[in-house]
Structures are given as structure tokens and as C-alpha cells.
Design an enzyme around this catalytic site. Structure first.
Site, mmCIF file in Angstrom:
data_model
loop_
_atom_site.group_PDB
_atom_site.id
_atom_site.type_symbol
_atom_site.label_atom_id
_atom_site.label_comp_id
_atom_site.label_asym_id
_atom_site.label_seq_id
_atom_site.Cartn_x
_atom_site.Cartn_y
_atom_site.Cartn_z
ATOM 1 N N LYS A 138 14.316 11.631 -4.835
ATOM 2 C CA LYS A 138 13.331 12.856 -4.699
ATOM 3 C C LYS A 138 13.806 14.040 -4.299
ATOM 4 C CE LYS A 138 9.096 10.613 -5.709
ATOM 5 N NZ LYS A 138 7.813 10.156 -5.370
ATOM 6 N N LYS A 222 12.968 5.104 -14.693
ATOM 7 C CA LYS A 222 11.607 4.706 -14.383
ATOM 8 C C LYS A 222 10.596 5.498 -14.903
ATOM 9 C CE LYS A 222 9.496 5.276 -10.447
ATOM 10 N NZ LYS A 222 8.429 5.278 -9.258
ATOM 11 N N LYS A 225 5.264 9.686 -12.922
ATOM 12 C CA LYS A 225 4.278 10.667 -13.191
ATOM 13 C C LYS A 225 4.931 12.280 -13.097
ATOM 14 C CE LYS A 225 1.148 8.823 -9.694
ATOM 15 N NZ LYS A 225 1.781 8.529 -8.555
HETATM 16 N N1 AQP Z 1 7.413 3.054 -13.562
HETATM 17 C C1 AQP Z 1 6.848 1.863 -12.764
HETATM 18 N N2 AQP Z 1 6.629 0.479 -13.088
HETATM 19 C C2 AQP Z 1 6.171 -0.288 -12.413
HETATM 20 N N3 AQP Z 1 5.256 0.299 -11.274
HETATM 21 C C3 AQP Z 1 5.270 1.414 -10.901
HETATM 22 N N4 AQP Z 1 4.876 2.103 -10.074
HETATM 23 C C4 AQP Z 1 5.014 3.377 -10.102
HETATM 24 N N5 AQP Z 1 5.727 3.583 -11.047
HETATM 25 C C5 AQP Z 1 5.988 2.465 -11.686
HETATM 26 C C6 AQP Z 1 4.045 1.604 -8.741
HETATM 27 O O1 AQP Z 1 2.699 2.158 -9.013
HETATM 28 C C7 AQP Z 1 2.154 2.342 -7.541
HETATM 29 C C8 AQP Z 1 1.544 3.692 -7.183
HETATM 30 O O2 AQP Z 1 2.664 4.798 -7.035
HETATM 31 P P1 AQP Z 1 2.836 6.042 -6.507
HETATM 32 O O3 AQP Z 1 1.532 6.901 -6.573
HETATM 33 O O4 AQP Z 1 3.293 5.696 -4.985
HETATM 34 O O5 AQP Z 1 4.025 6.945 -7.076
HETATM 35 P P2 AQP Z 1 5.265 6.554 -7.354
HETATM 36 O O6 AQP Z 1 5.891 5.250 -7.051
HETATM 37 O O7 AQP Z 1 6.084 7.838 -6.770
HETATM 38 O O8 AQP Z 1 5.027 6.813 -8.896
HETATM 39 P P3 AQP Z 1 5.762 7.866 -10.042
HETATM 40 O O9 AQP Z 1 4.897 7.743 -11.067
HETATM 41 O O10 AQP Z 1 7.153 7.369 -9.967
HETATM 42 O O11 AQP Z 1 5.665 9.207 -9.299
HETATM 43 P P4 AQP Z 1 6.506 10.160 -8.949
HETATM 44 O O12 AQP Z 1 7.212 10.663 -10.489
HETATM 45 O O13 AQP Z 1 6.023 11.157 -8.331
HETATM 46 O O14 AQP Z 1 7.923 9.421 -8.328
HETATM 47 C C9 AQP Z 1 3.225 1.976 -6.877
HETATM 48 O O15 AQP Z 1 2.918 0.267 -6.470
HETATM 49 C C10 AQP Z 1 4.586 1.740 -7.561
HETATM 50 O O16 AQP Z 1 5.284 0.776 -7.165
#
Ligand code: AQP
Length: 360
Positions: A138, A222, A225
Site C-alpha cells: 500500500k 488480488k 476495493k
Molecule cells: N480478493 C480477496 N479474496 C478473498 N478475501 C479477501 N478479502 C479482501 N480481499 C479479498 C478479505 O475481506 C476481508 C475484509 O477486507 P478489508 O476490508 O480489511 O480490506 P482489504 O483486505 O484491504 O480489501 P481490499 O479489497 O483488498 O481493499 P483495498 O483495495 O483497500 O486493499 C478480509 O478478511 C480480507 O482478507
């Protein structure tokens, strides 16, 4: 003075004394898990985390949190943050979590998270934090300019979990490293202050046919969001047309569908779509590979669209309905926060006493 450099090695084989109280109630333990209100809640969040939240609620005492304090480690528009917080809470409810039986709340309503996080900032070591791959990803090349909060994020995550002495945490594969850090912090706190077993050594619950859903535009990245392309993910609020269009445009390769699991694993885009199908259908991936072996992608994509619309449509519709009633969602969050504060208070008191803070 406690050792400042090494991470203690968690002993996975040691019995967990925290489980006994739950076993007496016919439960397997206490769950804590959180989702950030950063917009664009997607299929990865659903299959990796939120769907499992509902599936675990009969066996565990559950606390599900919208982690708004984590969200602001990257800039969030204040006008959107509250709507996004309600959106995540609506997703928990729409996925089937029972907010009267279990706790649903947003993190900033319970000050204990930030209070315990400060103690953990002083337990965690710079070396441990510097190894966190999510921070590296990040922060990228902009390390000097990202917030201090982004670096300290895993200590706040450890506080989220341990404020309730949670024994299990359902998450997607990407959060495994942060959970290992939570275990290290718990063990170091217990050792440093000579309070054996005060904090549990939390177990991750990572399960399902696909624990890491990949981008529809690049099967090696991955689904996330923050991906600038909306075509990279299926959002939980997408309607049937948007789901169909995104699956139709999902990247594949020129060959027919893989014949075997080994063949699929060598083709990341095809493997990802097969994993999504298996997870949504609650089937083994091997069975899905066999069902579509050698067929054209167009045929498979039509079947995947039908399945995705059938499974996600009702959840998206229920989320939309709940988001039109913010008063109802806010009531659930407030009630959950009150119950969460009551659970956290004696644990935080005990931490403060242990550390040597005078009581007000
Ligand atoms: N691609 C994924 N596959 C499986 N699980 C996923 N999680 C996130 N992306 C995937 C799981 O969702 C939960 C919540 O995640 P978060 O809100 O903490 O955000 P994150 O992991 O940072 O999600 P993103 O979508 O990847 O956001 P950005 O783009 O902001 O980094 C967690 O349990 C996570 O494992």
C-alpha cells in the site's frame, strides 16, 4: 527488560485454556472479524470473509466490526465514510448475520480499540511491523508520505481482536500475516508482563473453495476495493446486467477450458473463474473443472453469470433495502457497540492494571 528484537515463536500445539468457557456453552470459541468501510465491497470480501461470518454464527460467539479507524489510514472523504460504514453493516446483515444474537458495530464507537492499540504499539517491534507485506504494497514507493497509521495498522488489528480475547478470526488469505503478528503480540505481552495465557493465541479461520479471489482483469492480482478498474471486481451491489457484463469481459486465454486441476492451476485467469464458480456453487474445484473440461469459455461464462446472479442478487437487493433505512442500521450498530463496550471494559481494565497505569 524484555527482549526487544525477536518475535516469540507461537506454540500451536499448546492447549488453549480460553476455549474451555465456550465449550461449556456448546461453542467452539469467540470470533472477531472486521471489514473496512472503504467502498466497493466485492466478491472477494464476500467469499473470503463475510459469507463465512454467517456460516460460523451457530458455533461461535461472534463480534463483527466495521473497522472505520482502519479505513482512515488512507484518505477517506468524510461525507462518504458514514454511508460506507452503513453499507458494510448492511452487507453483514444481508449475508445472514443475526445482529440480535451476535454483535455488529463500528470500531470508533468503542474507544477501547484505540486504547489497547497504544499499549500494543509499545509491545510490537519495528522489525516485525517493517516486514508486513500489506504496508509495503500500500505504501509502494511513497513510504515517506503515507500515514503513520498505515504502518501501525497491524497493532490496531491485534487490539481489535484481543480487546475481546477472541479465539478465532475468519479472514481471507491476504490477512494471514497480520494474524501471525497478532499472535506474536499476544505472546510477547503475556511474557513481558508475566501473565501467562492472559491473551489467547488466536487461530485464523481461512476456508472455502477460494480464499483469495483474484482480479477479473488479471488473475495474478488480488481482487481489491481500490483497483481503479471497476471491471476488475464484482461489487456486492452490482445488478444482474453489471455482473453479466463483467464476467463476459473477464480475462481468459485462447485455449478451451482446462481439462485437469493441474492444467487450471497453470492458467491464473481460468483458475480464478473456476474457483469463483466452485465457491459460489459450494462445490470442490475439481468437480467444476470436470464439468466444464474442454468446453468453450463462452459456455462456462454463461453458467457462471447465471450462478453469480442467483447467489449475489438477493444479497445486493437486501443491502440496497437496508441502506435506504439508515436509522435501522444505525440502531443495530449502536446496540452492538454498547454490548461490545461491556465485553471490552473488564479486559481493558485488567490490561491497564497489568501495565501499571493508575485508575482515574
Ligand atoms: N480478493 C480477496 N479474496 C478473498 N478475501 C479477501 N478479502 C479482501 N480481499 C479479498 C478479505 O475481506 C476481508 C475484509 O477486507 P478489508 O476490508 O480489511 O480490506 P482489504 O483486505 O484491504 O480489501 P481490499 O479489497 O483488498 O481493499 P483495498 O483495495 O483497500 O486493499 C478480509 O478478511 C480480507 O482478507
Amino acid at each position: 527488560m524484555p527482549d526487544a528484537t525477536t518475535s516469540p515463536n507461537p506454540d500451536a500445539s499448546a492447549p488453549n485454556p480460553h476455549l474451555a468457557a465456550y465449550a461449556a456453552r456448546g461453542l467452539k470459541g469467540r470470533i472477531f472479524s472486521g471489514v473496512q468501510p472503504t467502498g466497493n465491497l466485492h466478491l472477494g470480501n464476500y467469499l473470503g470473509a463475510i459469507r463465512n461470518f454467517a456460516r460460523l454464527q451457530n458455533d461461535y460467539d461472534c463480534i463483527y466490526c466495521v473497522v472505520d479507524q482502519h479505513a482512515i489510514t488512507l484518505w477517506q472523504d468524510p461525507k462518504e465514510l458514514s454511508a460506507q460504514t452503513r453499507e458494510i453493516a448492511s452487507a453483514f446483515l444481508a449475508a445472514g448475520v443475526d445482529g440480535s444474537k451476535h454483535i455488529i458495530f463500528n470500531q470508533s464507537m468503542v474507544p477501547g480499540h484505540a486504547q489497547l492499540a497504544w499499549v500494543f504499539n509499545c509491545v510490537a517491534r519495528m522489525g516485525w511491523m517493517s516486514r508486513m507485506t500489506q504496508f509495503k504494497e500500500k505504501a509502494g514507493k511513497d513510504r515517506e508520505n503515507v500515514s503513520l497509521g498505515l504502518f501501525a495498522y497491524p497493532a490496531l488489528m491485534a487490539a481489535d481482536i484481543l480487546l475481546y480475547k477472541a479465539t478465532h478470526v475468519p479472514v481471507g488469505e491476504d490477512q494471514k500475516q497480520h494474524l501471525e503478528l497478532t499472535r506474536d503480540i499476544a505472546i510477547k505481552f503475556n511474557n513481558d508482563f508475566a501473565v501467562p495465557d492472559f491473551f489467547p493465541v488466536t487461530e485464523p479461520l481461512i476456508f472455502g473453495a477460494t480464499t483469495r479471489v483474484m482480479s477479473l482483469r488479471d488473475g495474478t492480482k488480488k481482487m481489491s476495493k481500490s483497483d481503479p478498474s471497476d471491471y476488475s471486481r464484482i461489487n456486492l451491489t452490482d445488478d444482474a446486467d453489471a455482473i453479466a457484463q463483467k464476467i463476459r469481459r473477464a480475462k481468459t486465454d485462447p485455449l478451451p477450458m482446462p481439462e485437469t486441476l493441474e492444467d487450471a492451476e497453470k492458467r491464473p485467469d481460468a483458475d480464478n473463474l473456476l474457483g469463483i464458480y466452485a465457491a459460489l456453487a459450494d462445490q470442490e474445484k475439481e468437480a467444476v473443472v470436470a464439468a466444464f473440461a474442454g468446453k468453450q469459455f463462452s459456455e462456462f461464462k454463461a453458467a457462471l453469470t447465471e450462478l453469480a446472479v442467483a447467489k449475489l442478487g438477493p444479497i445486493g437487493a437486501e443491502m440496497q433495502r437496508l441502506m435506504k433505512d439508515p436509522g435501522h442500521v444505525d440502531g443495530i450498530l449502536r446496540n452492538g457497540a454498547e454490548r461490545a463496550r461491556a465485553l471490552a471494559a473488564p479486559i481493558l481494565d485488567e490490561v491497564y492494571r497489568t501495565v501499571g497505569f493508575l485508575k482515574p
